[in-house]
Design a protein around this motif. Structure first.
Motif, PDB file in Angstrom:
ATOM      1  N   ALA A  11     119.601  35.123  51.025  1.00  0.00           N
ATOM      2  CA  ALA A  11     118.158  35.409  51.622  1.00  0.00           C
ATOM      3  C   ALA A  11     117.191  35.616  50.249  1.00  0.00           C
ATOM      4  N   VAL A  12     117.772  36.408  49.463  1.00  0.00           N
ATOM      5  CA  VAL A  12     116.675  36.681  48.396  1.00  0.00           C
ATOM      6  C   VAL A  12     116.507  35.383  47.441  1.00  0.00           C
ATOM      7  N   GLY A  13     117.638  34.698  47.344  1.00  0.00           N
ATOM      8  CA  GLY A  13     117.386  33.267  46.842  1.00  0.00           C
ATOM      9  C   GLY A  13     116.282  32.384  47.338  1.00  0.00           C
ATOM     10  N   LEU A  14     116.720  32.404  48.644  1.00  0.00           N
ATOM     11  CA  LEU A  14     115.683  31.325  49.652  1.00  0.00           C
ATOM     12  C   LEU A  14     114.416  31.829  49.322  1.00  0.00           C
ATOM     13  N   GLY A  15     114.255  33.313  49.526  1.00  0.00           N
ATOM     14  CA  GLY A  15     112.888  33.685  49.345  1.00  0.00           C
ATOM     15  C   GLY A  15     112.296  33.514  48.177  1.00  0.00           C
ATOM     16  N   ILE A  16     112.894  33.682  47.174  1.00  0.00           N
ATOM     17  CA  ILE A  16     112.203  33.266  45.892  1.00  0.00           C
ATOM     18  C   ILE A  16     112.042  31.801  45.809  1.00  0.00           C
ATOM     19  N   GLY A  17     112.978  30.910  46.141  1.00  0.00           N
ATOM     20  CA  GLY A  17     112.562  29.587  46.051  1.00  0.00           C
ATOM     21  C   GLY A  17     111.597  29.001  46.973  1.00  0.00           C
ATOM     22  N   ALA A  18     111.500  29.721  48.018  1.00  0.00           N
ATOM     23  CA  ALA A  18     110.248  29.305  48.982  1.00  0.00           C
ATOM     24  C   ALA A  18     108.996  29.968  48.350  1.00  0.00           C
ATOM     25  N   THR A  19     109.094  31.025  47.526  1.00  0.00           N
ATOM     26  CA  THR A  19     107.851  31.641  47.159  1.00  0.00           C
ATOM     27  C   THR A  19     107.253  30.567  45.689  1.00  0.00           C
ATOM     28  N   ILE A  20     108.192  30.135  44.955  1.00  0.00           N
ATOM     29  CA  ILE A  20     107.609  29.268  44.024  1.00  0.00           C
ATOM     30  C   ILE A  20     107.450  27.819  44.663  1.00  0.00           C
ATOM     31  N   LEU A  21     108.053  27.371  45.525  1.00  0.00           N
ATOM     32  CA  LEU A  21     107.574  26.266  46.147  1.00  0.00           C
ATOM     33  C   LEU A  21     106.017  26.456  46.701  1.00  0.00           C
ATOM     34  N   ALA A  22     106.016  27.391  47.489  1.00  0.00           N
ATOM     35  CA  ALA A  22     104.618  27.604  48.031  1.00  0.00           C
ATOM     36  C   ALA A  22     103.636  28.033  47.012  1.00  0.00           C
ATOM     37  N   SER A  24     103.649  26.101  44.063  1.00  0.00           N
ATOM     38  CA  SER A  24     103.509  25.150  43.451  1.00  0.00           C
ATOM     39  C   SER A  24     102.757  23.878  44.233  1.00  0.00           C
ATOM     40  N   LEU A  25     102.135  24.301  45.561  1.00  0.00           N
ATOM     41  CA  LEU A  25     101.370  23.391  46.087  1.00  0.00           C
ATOM     42  C   LEU A  25      99.993  23.715  46.359  1.00  0.00           C
ATOM     43  N   TYR A  26      98.915  22.908  46.276  1.00  0.00           N
ATOM     44  CA  TYR A  26      97.657  23.198  46.691  1.00  0.00           C
ATOM     45  C   TYR A  26      97.080  22.280  47.250  1.00  0.00           C
ATOM     46  N   ASN A  27      96.292  22.531  48.097  1.00  0.00           N
ATOM     47  CA  ASN A  27      95.467  21.585  49.072  1.00  0.00           C
ATOM     48  C   ASN A  27      93.952  21.041  48.294  1.00  0.00           C
ATOM     49  N   VAL A  28      93.547  19.984  48.556  1.00  0.00           N
ATOM     50  CA  VAL A  28      92.222  19.353  48.168  1.00  0.00           C
ATOM     51  C   VAL A  28      91.569  18.949  49.628  1.00  0.00           C
ATOM     52  N   ASP A  29      90.552  19.710  49.977  1.00  0.00           N
ATOM     53  CA  ASP A  29      90.097  19.149  51.260  1.00  0.00           C
ATOM     54  C   ASP A  29      89.217  17.952  51.490  1.00  0.00           C
ATOM     55  N   ALA A  30      88.996  17.455  52.565  1.00  0.00           N
ATOM     56  CA  ALA A  30      88.004  16.449  52.562  1.00  0.00           C
ATOM     57  C   ALA A  30      86.661  16.858  51.919  1.00  0.00           C
ATOM     58  N   GLY A  31      85.995  15.977  51.111  1.00  0.00           N
ATOM     59  CA  GLY A  31      84.879  16.123  50.514  1.00  0.00           C
ATOM     60  C   GLY A  31      84.942  16.901  48.965  1.00  0.00           C
ATOM     61  N   HIS A  32      86.200  17.186  48.704  1.00  0.00           N
ATOM     62  CA  HIS A  32      86.244  17.854  47.621  1.00  0.00           C
ATOM     63  C   HIS A  32      87.370  17.015  46.527  1.00  0.00           C
ATOM     64  N   ARG A  33      87.241  17.474  45.132  1.00  0.00           N
ATOM     65  CA  ARG A  33      88.363  16.872  44.389  1.00  0.00           C
ATOM     66  C   ARG A  33      88.611  18.061  43.350  1.00  0.00           C
ATOM     67  N   ALA A  34      89.735  17.915  42.623  1.00  0.00           N
ATOM     68  CA  ALA A  34      90.448  18.687  42.029  1.00  0.00           C
ATOM     69  C   ALA A  34      90.537  18.507  40.453  1.00  0.00           C
ATOM     70  N   VAL A  35      90.305  19.390  39.777  1.00  0.00           N
ATOM     71  CA  VAL A  35      90.541  19.019  38.104  1.00  0.00           C
ATOM     72  C   VAL A  35      91.639  19.953  37.872  1.00  0.00           C
ATOM     73  N   PHE A  54     101.043  18.852  43.715  1.00  0.00           N
ATOM     74  CA  PHE A  54     102.016  19.696  43.048  1.00  0.00           C
ATOM     75  C   PHE A  54     101.303  20.110  41.791  1.00  0.00           C
ATOM     76  N   LEU A  55     101.704  21.315  41.286  1.00  0.00           N
ATOM     77  CA  LEU A  55     101.462  21.815  40.036  1.00  0.00           C
ATOM     78  C   LEU A  55     102.478  22.820  39.439  1.00  0.00           C
ATOM     79  N   VAL A  56     102.505  23.179  38.236  1.00  0.00           N
ATOM     80  CA  VAL A  56     103.351  23.763  37.696  1.00  0.00           C
ATOM     81  C   VAL A  56     102.867  25.459  37.784  1.00  0.00           C
ATOM     82  N   PRO A  57     103.572  26.412  38.570  1.00  0.00           N
ATOM     83  CA  PRO A  57     102.736  27.728  38.873  1.00  0.00           C
ATOM     84  C   PRO A  57     102.950  28.516  37.429  1.00  0.00           C
TER      85      PRO A  57
END
Length: 182
Positions: A11-22, A24-35, A54-57
């Motif tokens: 459970a701890v390993g799964l929690g840490i993995g889920a936190t790292i995955l979360a 490392s993701l980001y959203n770019v909404d409509a009408g926006h761009r990311a650098v 994706f990005l490297v946390p």
């Protein structure tokens, strides 16, 4: 007991993995761009479009830009005409950043590019264009004045990687002395 400790460890390993995955993701909404800003390489020279990426946390972070057209108001700007009459002019400037040049915009100007560039550029262009016309020509040739302001601002803002979509004169007033004389 061994089963409970393995379950807790999983459970701890799964929690840490889920936190790292979360993280490392980001959203770019409509009408926006990311650098992407990378702690080792600085601002990366590409732009991310809409969607989930994706990005490297810890090492990278997204800088999100609103690339939709925004209005900037130049209010009550004083300018002198060719015949030295004082005018008070207000403009509405519609602009957005050049999407392909966002890394340069972020590196040279920052996130609030329109608040940094547009006040000085619009003031400079407005005064130089108004000085080419007489007071009566500002009224009779209003569309031509607006077009010339737009063309000059488009050319000047291009140096800062800003695209001018439209410029409109929203208010044009003369000094009280001039109004009484007319």
């Amino acid at each position: 007991m061994a089963f409970a400790s393995r379950l807790a460890g999983s459970a701890v390993g799964l929690g840490i993995g889920a936190t790292i995955l979360a993280s490392s993701l980001y959203n770019v909404d409509a009408g926006h761009r990311a650098v992407i800003y990378d702690r080792f390489q600085g601002v990366r020279n590409f732009v991310k479009g809409e969607g989930t990426h994706f990005l490297v946390p810890i090492l990278q972070r997204p800088i999100i830009y609103d690339v939709r057209t925004r209005a900037y108001m130049v209010k009550h700007q004083r300018a002198s005409t060719q015949d030295l009459q004082q005018t008070i002019i207000s403009l509405r400037v519609l602009s957005h950043p050049d999407v392909n040049k966002l890394p340069t915009v972020y590196s040279e100007i920052g996130l609030n590019y329109d608040e940094v560039v547009l006040p000085s550029v619009s003031q400079e262009i407005l005064k130089s264009v108004v000085a080419q016309f007489n007071a009566d020509q500002l009224l009779t040739m209003r569309e031509q004045v607006s077009t010339q302001i737009r063309e000059n601002m488009t050319e000047r803002a291009r140096d800062y990687n800003i695209v001018i979509d439209d410029v409109a004169i929203t208010n044009l007033a003369y000094s009280k002395e001039f109004m009484r004389a007319v």
